[in-house]
Design an enzyme around this catalytic site. Structure first.
Site, short mmCIF file in Angstrom:
data_model
loop_
_atom_site.label_atom_id
_atom_site.label_comp_id
_atom_site.label_asym_id
_atom_site.label_seq_id
_atom_site.Cartn_x
_atom_site.Cartn_y
_atom_site.Cartn_z
N LYS A 1 2.30 56.71 59.12
CA LYS A 1 3.53 57.00 58.38
C LYS A 1 3.38 58.28 57.55
CE LYS A 1 4.58 54.90 54.57
NZ LYS A 1 4.92 53.88 53.55
N ASP B 1 9.13 53.60 56.82
CA ASP B 1 8.75 52.88 55.60
C ASP B 1 9.57 51.60 55.51
OD1 ASP B 1 11.29 53.74 54.90
OD2 ASP B 1 10.69 54.60 52.98
#
Length: 213
Positions: free
Chosen positions: A120, A138
């Site tokens: 991420k 997220d």
């Protein structure tokens, strides 16, 4: 969500915010990387509050090493998990100097080898620093993608892969910003504000809250 609805979904989000950006504050690629590492399980507001003074002093990996781990902790002690984050930031700074000439690499494989950097974080850096069409999933993006029916998946990686397939041009570069902001301010976790959502009619969420009361 059907193909035409996906296009309209992003068209509406883009119409309201034509140039979406991360809410993290930074002055260069290195500061961006540090800010994203610090933002794990923390709010952008909280990270920005801590990094304003830090980034006035630290602009490079060498600056960070000169500040040292204890000095870094003093700057970021208001952020959750600051001890382990400080350790990672010092370690990744050392690695950037040793293996990348002090520069942040553009390649995901190289980024995820850095301490404290997962997929991420790498996707955010690639997108914000280098203009890569990546999808950093997220909690906000995971929720919005599943709730709306845009890209359903049981894991962040599954949602990312689905977004890779369904998000059309010209929205791919800004897609993850639009989704994060939408999740942060409209499609909230506990009580989505469907009554003011510009994409509500395209959304498959069954418990839409269409009244502000």
């Amino acid at each position: 969500m059907k193909k035409d609805d996906v296009f309209e979904f992003f068209r509406r989000l883009a119409e309201e915010n034509p140039s979406p950006e991360t809410e993290l504050e930074f002055g260069n690629h290195y500061q961006l990387l540090v800010a994203v590492v610090l933002s794990a399980q923390a709010t952008d507001v909280g990270v920005n509050k801590a990094t304003r003074k830090l980034f006035a002093e630290v602009k490079s990996p060498q600056d960070m090493l000169e500040l040292g781990e204890e000095g870094l902790k003093e700057h970021i002690k208001s952020i959750g998990l600051f001890n382990s984050k400080a350790s990672n930031v010092i370690a990744l700074s050392e690695m950037l100097l040793a293996e990348h000439g002090g520069k942040v690499p553009e390649d995901r494989d190289a980024l995820v080898e850095l301490p404290g950097v997962g997929r991420k974080t790498a996707n955010v850096v690639m997108n914000c620093a280098f203009g890569a069409e990546t999808f950093a999933v997220d909690t906000h993006i995971f929720r919005v993608s599943n709730r709306t029916g845009l890209a359903k998946g049981k894991t962040p990686l599954a949602v990312e892969k689905k977004l890779e397939k369904v998000v059309p041009q010209p929205f791919r570069l800004g897609a993850h910003h639009w989704l994060i902001l939408h999740g942060r301010y409209v499609c909230k976790a506990r009580k989505p504000e469907c009554w003011r959502c510009q994409v509500a009619e395209l959304c498959s969420y069954k418990s839409k809250n269409l009244s502000e009361d």
